[in-house]
Write an enzyme that holds these catalytic residues in place. Sequence first.
Site, PDB file in Angstrom:
ATOM      1  N   LEU A   1       0.210  -4.614  -1.666  1.00 17.08           N
ATOM      2  CA  LEU A   1       0.062  -3.773  -0.484  1.00 17.08           C
ATOM      3  C   LEU A   1      -0.527  -2.422  -0.872  1.00 17.08           C
ATOM      4  O   LEU A   1      -0.127  -1.823  -1.874  1.00 17.08           O
ATOM      5  CB  LEU A   1       1.408  -3.543   0.216  1.00 17.08           C
ATOM      6  CG  LEU A   1       2.162  -4.786   0.681  1.00 17.08           C
ATOM      7  CD1 LEU A   1       3.268  -5.127  -0.329  1.00 17.08           C
ATOM      8  CD2 LEU A   1       2.777  -4.571   2.066  1.00 17.08           C
ATOM      9  N   ASP A   2      -1.497  -1.972  -0.077  1.00 22.08           N
ATOM     10  CA  ASP A   2      -2.012  -0.622  -0.246  1.00 22.08           C
ATOM     11  C   ASP A   2      -0.928   0.366   0.182  1.00 22.08           C
ATOM     12  O   ASP A   2      -0.081   0.041   1.026  1.00 22.08           O
ATOM     13  CB  ASP A   2      -3.269  -0.441   0.607  1.00 22.08           C
ATOM     14  CG  ASP A   2      -3.868   0.939   0.447  1.00 22.08           C
ATOM     15  OD1 ASP A   2      -4.047   1.374  -0.708  1.00 22.08           O
ATOM     16  OD2 ASP A   2      -4.140   1.592   1.468  1.00 22.08           O
ATOM     17  N   LYS A   3      -0.957   1.563  -0.411  1.00 22.86           N
ATOM     18  CA  LYS A   3       0.091   2.532  -0.084  1.00 22.86           C
ATOM     19  C   LYS A   3      -0.209   3.243   1.229  1.00 22.86           C
ATOM     20  O   LYS A   3       0.526   3.120   2.206  1.00 22.86           O
ATOM     21  CB  LYS A   3       0.244   3.563  -1.194  1.00 22.86           C
ATOM     22  CG  LYS A   3       1.301   4.639  -0.891  1.00 22.86           C
ATOM     23  CD  LYS A   3       1.368   5.671  -1.976  1.00 22.86           C
ATOM     24  CE  LYS A   3       0.164   6.603  -1.947  1.00 22.86           C
ATOM     25  NZ  LYS A   3       0.157   7.464  -0.715  1.00 22.86           N
TER      26      LYS A   3
ATOM     27  N   LYS B   1      -8.936  -2.258  -7.685  1.00 23.49           N
ATOM     28  CA  LYS B   1      -8.065  -3.061  -6.831  1.00 23.49           C
ATOM     29  C   LYS B   1      -8.470  -4.531  -6.883  1.00 23.49           C
ATOM     30  O   LYS B   1      -7.608  -5.418  -6.863  1.00 23.49           O
ATOM     31  CB  LYS B   1      -8.112  -2.537  -5.394  1.00 23.49           C
ATOM     32  CG  LYS B   1      -7.462  -1.171  -5.222  1.00 23.49           C
ATOM     33  CD  LYS B   1      -7.394  -0.749  -3.770  1.00 23.49           C
ATOM     34  CE  LYS B   1      -6.691   0.605  -3.632  1.00 23.49           C
ATOM     35  NZ  LYS B   1      -6.557   1.028  -2.221  1.00 23.49           N
TER      36      LYS B   1
ATOM     37  N   VAL C   1      -2.564  -6.655   1.475  1.00 24.83           N
ATOM     38  CA  VAL C   1      -2.411  -5.974   2.754  1.00 24.83           C
ATOM     39  C   VAL C   1      -2.962  -4.570   2.609  1.00 24.83           C
ATOM     40  O   VAL C   1      -2.533  -3.820   1.729  1.00 24.83           O
ATOM     41  CB  VAL C   1      -0.932  -5.917   3.199  1.00 24.83           C
ATOM     42  CG1 VAL C   1      -0.817  -5.322   4.596  1.00 24.83           C
ATOM     43  CG2 VAL C   1      -0.301  -7.293   3.156  1.00 24.83           C
TER      44      VAL C   1
END
Length: 802
Positions: free
Chosen positions: A485-487, A668, A685
């Site tokens: 998940l991206d922050k 990423k 995500v």
Amino acid sequence: MSSKLRLDLVLVLPEVPDERDACVQRLGVLLMNRVGIVSSHAYSKEGEKPQLCVHYDPDLITLAQAERLVRATGAEMTGQFGHSILPIRVVDAEDGSSRIENELKRVDGIVAASVSLPAQVVRVEFERSKTSAEAVSAALEELGYAPSAAREPRRTETPPPGGLRAWYGANRELTWSLTAGALLLTAWVGEGWFALSQPITIGIFAVSYAFGGYDLVRHSFSALRRGKFAFDIDLLMLLAAIGAAALGEWAEGAFLIFLFSLAHALEHYAIGRARKAIEALAELAPPMARVLRDGREVETPVGEVAVGDVVAVRPAERIPTDGKVRAGRSSVNQAPITGESVPVDKAPEDEVFAGTVNGEGALEVVTTRAASDRTLDRVVKLVQEAQTQKAPTQRFTERFERVFVPLVLVADAMLIVIPPLIGWLSWADSFYRGMALLVASSPCALALGTPSAVLAGIAQAARRGVLIKGGEYLENLGKLRAIALDKTGTLTVGKPEVTELVPAPGSSAEELLRVAAAVERRSQHPLAQAVVRRAESDQVALPDAGELQSITARGVRSSVADKVVEIGSLKLWTQDGVAIPDEILDAVVTLQGRGQSVMVVRHGDQWLGTIGVSDRPRPGVRQILDLLRKLGIRPIVMLTGDNRGVGKAIAKEVGVDEVRADLLPEDKVTAIQELLKVHERVAMVGDGVNDAPALANATVGIAMGGAGTAAALETADAALMSDDLSQLPFAVGLSRRARSIIRQNLCVSLGVIVLLVLATTTGKAGIGLAVLVHEGSTLIVIANALRLLSYKGERSNGEATA
């Protein structure tokens, strides 16, 4: 498995033999640890540099990915193979991708091809000694798949046509399918209830055939004209319908055609959602740049800006090129590229990226990368390549079609011809059994069992605010073993807020906030706005402040009650040699250790204290991640472009298992690929453009709908449209239920086919019973699939409700 391709690499190696051998061995091991690399071995020719031959599987890794991989090891490419990503025209046929690929592979020199119909692109890999990129493009045009001029919309002053004609143009296939169904119902009711004559009902059934089977016939004849007739499930369904009509079972054939055409229409309806993904990414950077030439600003197309050119960037403009700041100071919103939650202060020698948004100051930027090599361009290219990579399910389906349909046709022909020749059956009886076998083996339930479950699952997901862009992603969501998940904007709200007020001795939190907000309300910086929002929330009365002076990369200066107010980082004072009290220094260290951005406030000679600002986690995110773990998804990894301190602070608060920080888009992608290697099926995500390549490379890419950019939403395979992360466990649970139902439907449909094939070939069942059981099995699998519409989600104990 497709044939393996070969890359030859020229190696830059140490002179010492032992060190050279060790280097080659390490390089081979590094490459062999990557998915898609089959084997590698070193060799050398007299008088030439040592080379390493690498064999890779184009179904698992593209040539471009293989080239990037080996270049990262320090090797040089010999250029034996090349690759091109070319646009193609709109192709309506569901099997169009395999048809285009097969035709391209027959062209001399082309060794691999992969089509993405939603993106309308084809990736072609070719041998340079036999062909070229120009020849590949010409071959695509000769085959009839090059984009026509109509593909690019004309820019006119008149709006596009609207109304009924526009709706029909966009929904022609669905309209014709529903018309076929209406005609089928009319003929069936008229024949059974109103005693219509047979010629009339046959005529109505025939018109129903025409509407429902138009696209099937058109695709088959189009392939036949090019001499590329394909034996696929579409053809088998068409022959089954014709066979049913020849045997007098017009209603059966029309119903079969109607159901199959309806499924096609509904699938094609959703296929165009991602066609603008690449354009949306590329449009982030402005097409023109202001290049400084002889002291003047000259408007220049970005494609003509060379490395070394100096570009002028005005406040609030998007930066057109990658480069380094030569003059000026400003804050730059880098969220589209790096994912950082707050703008980054830029000073001379700092790096900036194309597509990012300049703040309040003017900049002069020295271009360091040409237009085709900018970070944004690499992001676009990564997405294009990822979109052309096929899923294992798609490859399996293509292999199954190539085997199943010819076997049925051969078996049917043998049943019609062989028994009469050896005296077992008459020609009439043998033909009857052959037609019955064709009807019995028509994979109607097989063809509809999965699409109906997919459509029901997608419909139920949409009811709950989850957009899933196809059956492949609906299935893959249920196979996930890990999730990244991206922050910013995913695990967090995406909006910085004041989290701590630490007043200095002799001051108070209210005074600290009152003075800071009075000054900061004149600024548009996100951190300043966070301070103002906190003051408004606490209903703090704000005094008047003097004119605001921005000190880029350090802070701001103003006045309140005739005293100078300074707000900023420690650099605001340390660069001028001002002594800072130990209490302030300790507070700064403490807040930074918690992953917060820190603002120090001084009013006249009095230090008022420090303010900690950070992006807060979404409410309930820890509970959501715990529910994902109960579903068996582990590890849960956070990917962020922010610094490690901020990443660790958020990770501790939300409870992720692993943190990867300071990541650019390429990093990423690497992180996703590493996770895929260990866990095989990984979801990503995210919500930003910088997430797009990672979303495309993951097993399933999931975008946050409300906060996500259009590009991320188009590129992703699924989207949480309500911007609610709590829908993620629901989507995973729904996917698992859908996979279970799909397996049940496959067992029913295949079991019925086996039973009917045995019954019809042995004469135990005629066409009537075959039709009854065949359509009965179809209704069973559809009804089973519709159970997904009652799926409610996952309870806190991880059990599904439906």
